[in-house]
Design an enzyme around this catalytic site. Structure first.
Site, PDB file in Angstrom:
ATOM      1  N   GLU A 104      38.178  51.910  38.494  1.00  0.00           N
ATOM      2  CA  GLU A 104      38.863  51.027  37.530  1.00  0.00           C
ATOM      3  C   GLU A 104      38.216  51.114  36.146  1.00  0.00           C
ATOM      4  O   GLU A 104      38.910  51.040  35.130  1.00  0.00           O
ATOM      5  CB  GLU A 104      38.907  49.582  38.043  1.00  0.00           C
ATOM      6  CG  GLU A 104      39.506  49.390  39.444  1.00  0.00           C
ATOM      7  CD  GLU A 104      40.825  50.117  39.703  1.00  0.00           C
ATOM      8  OE1 GLU A 104      41.555  50.403  38.750  1.00  0.00           O
ATOM      9  OE2 GLU A 104      41.106  50.413  40.887  1.00  0.00           O
ATOM     10  N   TYR A 114      46.767  60.926  43.175  1.00  0.00           N
ATOM     11  CA  TYR A 114      45.315  60.764  43.117  1.00  0.00           C
ATOM     12  C   TYR A 114      44.602  62.057  43.501  1.00  0.00           C
ATOM     13  O   TYR A 114      43.800  62.597  42.745  1.00  0.00           O
ATOM     14  CB  TYR A 114      44.854  59.670  44.094  1.00  0.00           C
ATOM     15  CG  TYR A 114      45.281  58.271  43.747  1.00  0.00           C
ATOM     16  CD1 TYR A 114      46.594  57.845  43.941  1.00  0.00           C
ATOM     17  CD2 TYR A 114      44.377  57.346  43.225  1.00  0.00           C
ATOM     18  CE1 TYR A 114      46.989  56.559  43.633  1.00  0.00           C
ATOM     19  CE2 TYR A 114      44.758  56.052  42.904  1.00  0.00           C
ATOM     20  CZ  TYR A 114      46.065  55.659  43.106  1.00  0.00           C
ATOM     21  OH  TYR A 114      46.460  54.388  42.794  1.00  0.00           O
TER      22      TYR A 114
HETATM   23  N1  BES Z   1      46.354  51.341  39.217  1.00  0.00           N
HETATM   24  C1  BES Z   1      45.966  51.462  40.570  1.00  0.00           C
HETATM   25  C2  BES Z   1      46.661  50.479  41.472  1.00  0.00           C
HETATM   26  C3  BES Z   1      48.163  50.537  41.416  1.00  0.00           C
HETATM   27  C4  BES Z   1      48.833  51.738  41.458  1.00  0.00           C
HETATM   28  C5  BES Z   1      48.895  49.382  41.351  1.00  0.00           C
HETATM   29  C6  BES Z   1      50.217  51.766  41.408  1.00  0.00           C
HETATM   30  C7  BES Z   1      50.269  49.420  41.303  1.00  0.00           C
HETATM   31  C8  BES Z   1      50.940  50.613  41.342  1.00  0.00           C
HETATM   32  C9  BES Z   1      44.469  51.342  40.732  1.00  0.00           C
HETATM   33  O1  BES Z   1      43.728  51.863  39.685  1.00  0.00           O
HETATM   34  C10 BES Z   1      44.066  52.134  41.929  1.00  0.00           C
HETATM   35  O2  BES Z   1      44.280  53.304  41.906  1.00  0.00           O
HETATM   36  N2  BES Z   1      43.484  51.513  42.933  1.00  0.00           N
HETATM   37  C11 BES Z   1      42.998  52.194  44.090  1.00  0.00           C
HETATM   38  C12 BES Z   1      41.501  52.318  43.996  1.00  0.00           C
HETATM   39  C13 BES Z   1      40.903  53.519  44.636  1.00  0.00           C
HETATM   40  C14 BES Z   1      41.566  54.819  44.318  1.00  0.00           C
HETATM   41  C15 BES Z   1      39.422  53.601  44.332  1.00  0.00           C
HETATM   42  C16 BES Z   1      43.422  51.386  45.302  1.00  0.00           C
HETATM   43  O3  BES Z   1      44.039  50.335  45.126  1.00  0.00           O
HETATM   44  O4  BES Z   1      43.168  51.790  46.414  1.00  0.00           O
HETATM   45 ZN    ZN Z   2      43.798  54.021  39.733  1.00  0.00          ZN
END
Ligand code: BES
Ligand code: ZN
Length: 615
Positions: free
Chosen positions: A298, A385
Site C-alpha cells: 500500500e 498483480y
Molecule cells: N487496491 C488494492 C485493493 C483493491 C483492488 C480494491 C481492486 C478494490 C478493487 C490494494 O492495493 C491491494 O492490492 N490489496 C491487496 C494487497 C496485497 C497484494 C499485498 C489485497 O487486498 O490482497
Molecule cells: Zn494494490
C-alpha cells in the site's frame, strides 16, 4: 494497432470527460447512522475542455439528487436509466454563460444500500459499544456516495466538512485541517479535511468510528479500536522504515501523512491505498510481522497508482503489477534479494491457482483488458498483480538487472507523476528511456505479454534457495508410504521453516498433481498444530488444501474461517472449492446465506456469483 484502440474513454463511466472535467470537490456531509446515509452536498469545480459544452454528465448510483445550482441559479438535471452495476448518468444542463471554470452545487443524499459503505452495528465491532462506518470506493463505488466523474482518468483535489456523532472519530483520505468543532444545540461535531494532491474518485475514503491511535513516527499513526491498537502498532512497527525505502526507490513521498487504519474483520481486501490513510484488514495482525508486505504494497501505491494513475481499469495492471514490483523492491531492502525472489515465487503460486481455476480465461487471464460492458470487479484476480510483476521483473533482467532498471523505476514515477496513463504510454516511455537498448526491447513478445491468456510467456529464473527447503519437505510427505508416516514426525522440517516458507509448503502441496491422503493430513494437523495456527495466510492455505483433498471433517473449519472474516482473498477460494465439492456444497451455501449481511456489499455479490446464487 495501438492498445488505446480498445477504448478511448472509460467503459465504466458515463461522464463526458472530453468536454468538461472536475478539478475540485468541496464535500459537506452529515453522517446519519440511523438512516445509514450521507446527506449534504458537493460543490464541483469544473473546467471546460471544449468551449461549446452545454451539459455535464456525471456518474451516480442509488443517489437521491434534490437540487443543482450554478451561481444560485437552479439547473435542470435528469437521471438516466440504471445500467447494471454501473448505475446511472446524471445529466446537468448548463446555462449559456458559464465561464471556463465554474462551480455547480449538487444537493443529495446517498442510499442506505450505497455499495461503497459498510455500516456496522456496535455488536459487530470489537468494543461492542459504538457503531462503525467505513468506505471502499475502488473500483467504481464512489458514485454511490457522491455524484462525480467516476473514472481514474480525472483527478481532482478535495476539501470536506463532515458532521458526525461527537463520540466518534472521523478520518478521510486527506489531512485534517484543525480540531473538530462541536455544533451547538446538537450531539454532533464538524470535522474538516483537505486533499491537496489531485486524486481519482476511487481514492476518496471515509471512516467514522470509535478508534484510537499509536504513533510510529512523526508521519505515521496506527489507528484501530482501542482493544486492537497495541497489537496493530507492533505488527506494522516497520511502516516508517518501509516508507523511507520506498522513497529511495521512487522519490519523495508527496502526501504528507501516512497513517494506517485497521478495520473490522469484514473488510474485503488485504489493504486499500487510500491517500494519507491506508486501510488494512485485521487478518494481517497475526503477531509475527510477516504480513507487513501488505503495508509495503500500500505504501508503494503512493507512487504507482495514486500518483502515476491509469486512464481506466483496462490498464489496472499498471497499478497493481507496478505496485507488486515496488513492494518487492522494499522487501529486498528489508530482507535481501533472496527474499524478494521468494516473494515472487509465492506470487507465481497464486497466479497458477488463478489460471488453473479460471472459468473465463479470455477475460480473466490477460494483462490488458477490454472492459466494455464488464464491471472491473467481476474480473478482479491476481493476474494484473502477478503477470504484471513477472513482466516487470523480466524486463529488469533483460535490461541489465537492478542496476540498469532502478533508475528507470524512479524516472517512471517522476515522469508520469500526477497523470493517468495507458499501457501504450508505459511502453513508449520504456523505449524512450532505454533508447540505446531498442533491440533488446524489440525481442520482447509484447503481444503475448499484454493480450495472451494463461501463464506469462517467460517465467524468470528466480533464486530458489528458500523454496527448495520447502520442496524437500513436500516431497517427503508426498512420497512417504502410508505405513511409514510416523518416520516423518521425527524428521526436522516444518517448525524450522519461516512463516513464509510454511505458506510455500502448503502452496506446493496444493499445486501438486498428487493429492495428499487424508491420513497424512491428519498427521500434519496433529504434528504441526494446525488447529491453532494464528498466521491467516498459512491457515487459509491449510484449509484450502483440506478441502481440495476432500477431508470432510474440515468443512466446518473452512466455513468458520470463511465467515468470521471477510477478506475476499480467503473467502472466495474457500467458498468456490466447497461449491465444487458436492459433499460441502449445501453447507457452504447455507453458511453464506446466514452470514451474507455481515460481508461488504462487493464480497457478498462476488461470492453469490461464485455460488451460482446470482447471475
Ligand atoms: N487496491 C488494492 C485493493 C483493491 C483492488 C480494491 C481492486 C478494490 C478493487 C490494494 O492495493 C491491494 O492490492 N490489496 C491487496 C494487497 C496485497 C497484494 C499485498 C489485497 O487486498 O490482497
Ligand atoms: Zn494494490
Amino acid at each position: 494497432m495501438g492498445i488505446d484502440a480498445l477504448s478511448k474513454n472509460d467503459p465504466s463511466s458515463f461522464s463526458n470527460t472530453e468536454d468538461v472535467v472536475v478539478r475540485h470537490a468541496h464535500i459537506s456531509w452529515l453522517v446519519d447512522f440511523k438512516k445509514q446515509t450521507l446527506a449534504g452536498s458537493v460543490r464541483l469545480t469544473l473546467e471546460k475542455v471544449i468551449d461549446t459544452v452545454n451539459k455535464v454528465v456525471l456518474d451516480i448510483k442509488d443517489i437521491d439528487v434534490t437540487k443543482v445550482t450554478f451561481d444560485g441559479e437552479i439547473l435542470e438535471f435528469v437521471k438516466g436509466p440504471t445500467v447494471g452495476t454501473f448505475g446511472e448518468s446524471l445529466t446537468i444542463t448548463l446555462p449559456v454563460n458559464v465561464p471556463k471554470t465554474f462551480n455547480v452545487i449538487i444537493q443529495y443524499e446517498s442510499s442506505s444500500k450505497a455499495y461503497a459503505l459498510q455500516w456496522l452495528s456496535p455488536e459487530q465491532t470489537a468494543g461492542k459499544t459504538h457503531p462503525y462506518m467505513f468506505s471502499q470506493c475502488q473500483s467504481i463505488h464512489c458514485r454511490t456516495i457522491m455524484p462525480c466523474q467516476d473514472t481514474p482518468d480525472v483527478k481532482f483535489t478535495y476539501s470536506a466538512e463532515v458532521d458526525a456523532d461527537a463520540k466518534l472519530t472521523v478520518l478521510l483520505s486527506g489531512v485534517s485541517t484543525g480540531t473538530p468543532e462541536a455544533l451547538p444545540g446538537t450531539t454532533l461535531r464538524r470535522h474538516k479535511f483537505e486533499q491537496r494532491v489531485t486524486i481519482p474518485s476511487y481514492l476518496l475514503a471515509i471512516v467514522v468510528a470509535k478508534i484510537s491511535f499509536r504513533t510510529i513516527s512523526p508521519r505515521v499513526n496506527v489507528w484501530a479500536e482501542e482493544q486492537n491498537v497495541e497489537a496493530a502498532a507492533w505488527e506494522f512497527g516497520q511502516a516508517e522504515e518501509q516508507l523511507k525505502f520506498a522513497e529511495e526507490i521512487c522519490g519523495p513521498y508527496e502526501w504528507g501523512r501516512y497513517d494506517l487504519l485497521i478495520l473490522p474483520p469484514s473488510f474485503g481486501y488485504g489493504g486499500m491505498e487510500n491517500p494519507c490513510i491506508t486501510f488494512v484488514t485485521p487478518t494481517c495482525v497475526v503477531g509475527d510481522r510477516t504480513q507487513a508486505d501488505v503495508i509495503a504494497h500500500e505504501i508503494s501505491h503512493s507512487w504507482t497508482g495514486n500518483s502515476v494513475g491509469i486512464k481506466n481499469f483496462e490498464h489496472f495492471w499498471l497499478n497493481e503489477g507496478w505496485t507488486m514490483f515496488v513492494q518487492r523492491k522494499i522487501e529486498s531492502k528489508l530482507f535481501g534479494e533472496k527474499h524478494r525472489h521468494f516473494s515472487a515465487i509465492l506470487g507465481l503460486n497464486e497466479l497458477r491457482n488463478t489460471v488453473n481455476d479460471s472459468k473465463h480465461p479470455e477475460i480473466e487471464t490477460n494483462l490488458v483488458k477490454n472492459l466494455v460492458g464488464i464491471d472491473p470487479e467481476d474480473v478482479f484476480n491476481t493476474v494484473p498483480y502477478e503477470k504484471g510483476h513477472t513482466l516487470l521483473f523480466y524486463l529488469e533482467t533483460l535490461l541489465g538487472g537492478p542496476e540498469a532498471f532502478d533508475p528507470f523505476v524512479k524516472s517512471y514515477c517522476q515522469h508520469f507523476k500526477g497523470r493517468a496513463i495507458t499501457t501504450d504510454d508505459f511502453k513508449a516511455y520504456l523505449y524512450e528511456f532505454f533508447a540505446s537498448k531498442k533491440d533488446v526491447l524489440d525481442s520482447v513478445d509484447w503481444q503475448t505479454w499484454f493480450f495472451g491468456l494463461g501463464m506469462p510467456p517467460v517465467i524468470p529464473d528466480y533464486d530458489k534457495t528458500l523454496s527448495e527447503q520447502c520442496t524437500i519437505l513436500v516431497q517427503k510427505w508426498l512420497k512417504c508410504p502410508e505405513a511409514e508416516i510416523d518416520t516423518l514426525n521425527s524428521s526436522p522440517g516444518y517448525k524450522d521453516l519461516s512463516p513464509l516458507q510454511q505458506r510455500e509448503f502448503f502452496d506446493q502441496l496444493g499445486l501438486s498433481d498428487e493429492i495428499i491422503s487424508i491420513k497424512k493430513l491428519e498427521k500434519l494437523d496433529e504434528w504441526y498444530n494446525l488447529k491453532t495456527v494464528r498466521n491467516t495466510e498459512v491457515k487459509f492455505r491449510w484449509l484450502r488444501l483440506c478441502i481440495k483433498a476432500q477431508w470432510e471433517a474440515k468443512i466446518g473449519d473452512a466455513i468458520e474461517f470463511a465467515t468470521i472474516q471477510g477478506r475476499m482473498k480467503f473467502v472466495r477460494p474457500l467458498f468456490r472449492s466447497m461449491y465444487a465439492w458436492p459433499a460441502a456444497r449445501d453447507r457452504a451455501v447455507e453458511a453464506f446465506k446466514a452470514h451474507r449481511d455481515e460481508y461488504m456489499y462487493i464480497t457478498a455479490r462476488l461470492v453469490a456469483l461464485d455460488l451460482h446464487l446470482e447471475t
